[in-house]
Design a protein around this motif. Structure first.
Motif, PDB file in Angstrom:
ATOM      1  N   GLY A  68       7.511   7.364   7.827  1.00 19.72           N
ATOM      2  CA  GLY A  68       7.313   6.665   6.524  1.00 19.72           C
ATOM      3  C   GLY A  68       8.662   6.090   6.083  1.00 19.72           C
TER       4      GLY A  68
ATOM      5  N   ARG B 230      -1.927  10.675  -6.966  1.00 22.53           N
ATOM      6  CA  ARG B 230      -0.665  11.891  -6.551  1.00 22.53           C
ATOM      7  C   ARG B 230       0.263  12.022  -7.732  1.00 22.53           C
ATOM      8  NH1 ARG B 230      -1.486   9.211  -1.046  1.00 22.53           N
ATOM      9  NH2 ARG B 230      -3.029  10.628  -0.164  1.00 22.53           N
TER      10      ARG B 230
ATOM     11  N   GLY C  89       3.527   5.179   3.866  1.00 24.63           N
ATOM     12  CA  GLY C  89       3.005   6.080   5.022  1.00 24.63           C
ATOM     13  C   GLY C  89       3.378   5.509   6.227  1.00 24.63           C
TER      14      GLY C  89
ATOM     15  N   ASP D 234       1.142   8.470 -10.720  1.00 28.98           N
ATOM     16  CA  ASP D 234       1.169   7.793  -9.482  1.00 28.98           C
ATOM     17  C   ASP D 234       0.530   6.428 -10.039  1.00 28.98           C
ATOM     18  OD1 ASP D 234       1.053   7.042  -6.955  1.00 28.98           O
ATOM     19  OD2 ASP D 234      -0.542   8.357  -6.423  1.00 28.98           O
TER      20      ASP D 234
ATOM     21  N   THR E 101       1.814   4.893  -0.704  1.00 32.09           N
ATOM     22  CA  THR E 101       1.038   6.203  -0.572  1.00 32.09           C
ATOM     23  C   THR E 101       1.380   6.938  -2.093  1.00 32.09           C
ATOM     24  OG1 THR E 101       2.970   7.302   0.330  1.00 32.09           O
ATOM     25  CG2 THR E 101       0.979   6.540   1.789  1.00 32.09           C
TER      26      THR E 101
ATOM     27  N   GLY F 264       2.447   9.795   6.049  1.00 30.91           N
ATOM     28  CA  GLY F 264       1.577   9.446   7.295  1.00 30.91           C
ATOM     29  C   GLY F 264       1.382  10.880   7.992  1.00 30.91           C
TER      30      GLY F 264
ATOM     31  N   ASN G 288      -3.636   6.605  -5.773  1.00 29.11           N
ATOM     32  CA  ASN G 288      -3.979   7.371  -4.992  1.00 29.11           C
ATOM     33  C   ASN G 288      -4.127   8.734  -5.649  1.00 29.11           C
ATOM     34  OD1 ASN G 288      -4.093   6.164  -2.524  1.00 29.11           O
ATOM     35  ND2 ASN G 288      -1.988   6.217  -2.361  1.00 29.11           N
TER      36      ASN G 288
ATOM     37  N   SER H 196       0.194   4.279  -7.459  1.00 28.41           N
ATOM     38  CA  SER H 196      -0.407   3.761  -6.243  1.00 28.41           C
ATOM     39  C   SER H 196      -1.846   3.674  -6.367  1.00 28.41           C
ATOM     40  CB  SER H 196      -0.028   4.533  -5.116  1.00 28.41           C
ATOM     41  OG  SER H 196      -0.476   5.944  -4.995  1.00 28.41           O
TER      42      SER H 196
ATOM     43  N   ASP I 293       0.579  13.511   3.441  1.00 29.71           N
ATOM     44  CA  ASP I 293      -0.118  12.484   2.467  1.00 29.71           C
ATOM     45  C   ASP I 293       0.828  11.194   1.770  1.00 29.71           C
ATOM     46  OD1 ASP I 293      -2.539  14.076   2.222  1.00 29.71           O
ATOM     47  OD2 ASP I 293      -1.788  15.352   0.937  1.00 29.71           O
ATOM     48  N   TYR I 294       2.068  11.790   1.883  1.00 31.18           N
ATOM     49  CA  TYR I 294       3.091  10.784   1.669  1.00 31.18           C
ATOM     50  C   TYR I 294       3.747  10.189   2.710  1.00 31.18           C
ATOM     51  CZ  TYR I 294       2.435  13.588  -2.572  1.00 31.18           C
ATOM     52  OH  TYR I 294       1.815  14.213  -3.863  1.00 31.18           O
TER      53      TYR I 294
ATOM     54  N   THR J 244       0.680  -1.158  -0.185  1.00 24.32           N
ATOM     55  CA  THR J 244       0.034  -0.066   0.056  1.00 24.32           C
ATOM     56  C   THR J 244       0.753   1.199  -0.092  1.00 24.32           C
ATOM     57  OG1 THR J 244      -1.689  -1.150   1.349  1.00 24.32           O
ATOM     58  CG2 THR J 244      -2.168   1.000   0.789  1.00 24.32           C
TER      59      THR J 244
END
Length: 300
Positions: A112, A64, A230, A58, A37, A107, A62, A60, A104-105, A35
Motif C-alpha cells: 500500500g 472507515r 491498498g 472517511d 481505501t 490491501g 468506504n 473515500s 482494510d487500509y 480509489t
C-alpha cells in the motif's frame, strides 16, 4: 478549479490551450480517481476552534471513519492552521481508532501507500510519535528524533528512515510497501528520493490501526490530511497525489511535476475565441471549460 488562464495573455489559442494543460498538470489528481481505501482531511470538519473531535469522516466512501469515544483522548479541532485550512491537534495523549484491520487500509498482502500532511511539535527529540500505526508495532508511519520512519514486518521489524524534519515545519510524509521494500520520504515522492529497506512477505496481518498513535506512542503535533491506498502507487500517481496535497496546503514539495502523458488534450471551441474543451484521450467525452468575458461567466 485547477487554474485560471487568461486567453489575452497568450499569443494564440494554441498557446492558451498549452497553458491550460500546464495548469491541469500542476493541479494533481482528485484522490478519488485512484480509489483510496481511506481518506481524511481537516476541512471535512466544521467545529469551533479547540473543540474536541469524536469522529473524522472517511472521504473515500468506504465508511472507515476515525473515532474516539474517550473524551480526554479526542483530538482537538484547529481552524486555519495551514494555508487557511483547518486541521487536528494531537497533544501526545489523543488519537483515533480506525475500524477494521490493517488489510482494510493496505490491501490483502499489506502492500500500500499512505500520505500524511503534518507538523510535529515534538521539541524533546528521541520520542516515537505515531502518525498512524497498528497497536502491536508492526506497520506504521512515525516521527522519531527529527526523522520520518516507515515500518513493515516480515517476521522482523524493517524500518526505512529519512531524516531532517524539524518541529514547527509542515511536511508531506510518504509510506510505501510494494512486496519487496518498505519506503519512506518527506517532501519528495520521486522514486530517487525514497529511502528503502528490504521487507519480504508481511506476517501477522489483521492488526488494529490507530490514527495519531503507534502502539501506545501518541502523536504530538498537527495533522491536516491522511490518505491510504491498498496498492503501492506508481511514481507518476504518487506525484499526482502529492501535487494535489501541495497545491491545496502549500507545503514544500520537491517532487517532479506529474507528466500526464497522453491523458488530456485541450482544444479551442468553435463558438468563441475564449472557449476551450478538455478531453481525455482514453475514455470519456469532451468537457467544455467555463470561461469569462468581462464580468460574465459562461458554462457550456
Amino acid at each position: 478549479r485547477v487554474g485560471h488562464v487568461r486567453a489575452a495573455d497568450h499569443v494564440s489559442g494554441g498557446a492558451a490551450a498549452n497553458a491550460l494543460l500546464r495548469a491541469l498538470a500542476d493541479s494533481g489528481v482528485d484522490p478519488a480517481e485512484l480509489t483510496p481505501t481511506a481518506w481524511y482531511e481537516g476541512d471535512s470538519i466544521d467545529l469551533a476552534d479547540g473543540a474536541v473531535v469524536a469522529s473524522w469522516t472517511d472521504l473515500s466512501g468506504n465508511g472507515r471513519h476515525a473515532t474516539q469515544a474517550t473524551e480526554a483522548s479526542k483530538p482537538l479541532f484547529r481552524r486555519a492552521v495551514l494555508a487557511g485550512r483547518p486541521g487536528l491537534y494531537f497533544d501526545g495523549t489523543r488519537y483515533f481508532d480506525l475500524p477494521g484491520v490493517d488489510t482494510d487500509y493496505l490491501g490483502a498482502s499489506l502492500q500500500g501507500t499512505s500520505f500524511v500532511v503534518f507538523r510535529s511539535d515534538d521539541t524533546i527529540g528521541g520520542s516515537f510519535l505515531g502518525l498512524w500505526g497498528d497497536t502491536n508495532l508492526r506497520r506504521a508511519l512515525i516521527t522519531h528524533n527529527a526523522s520520518t520512519r516507515a515500518y513493515a514486518y516480515d517476521g522482523t521489524a524493517d524500518i526505512a528512515q529519512v531524516g531532517s524534519i524539524w518541529p514547527g515545519d509542515w511536511q508531506l510524509a510518504l509510506w510505501v510497501y510494494d512486496g519487496v521494500n518498505v519506503a519512506a520520504s518527506h517532501n519528495d515522492v520521486d522514486t530517487a528520493a525514497l529511502t528503502t529497506t528490504a521487507s519480504g512477505a508481511q506476517t501477522l496481518a489483521g492488526q488494529s490501526f490507530r490514527l495519531g498513535a503507534y502502539g501506545s506512542n501518541e502523536y504530538l503535533g498537527h495533522i491536516v490530511a491522511v490518505l491510504f491506498f491498498g496498492t503501492a502507487l506508481s511514481e507518476e500517481n504518487r506525484r499526482r497525489v502529492a501535487r494535489y496535497l501541495t497545491q491545496k496546503y502549500r507545503v514544500n514539495d520537491l517532487s517532479t511535476a506529474p507528466a500526464w502523458t497522453n491523458v488530456y488534450a485541450v482544444t479551442r471551441g468553435a463558438n468563441h475565441a475564449q472557449e476551450f474543451q478538455l478531453k481525455r484521450f482514453s475514455g470519456g467525452d469532451a468537457m467544455a471549460l467555463p470561461y469569462a468575458t468581462g464580468t460574465a461567466e459562461h458554462r457550456t
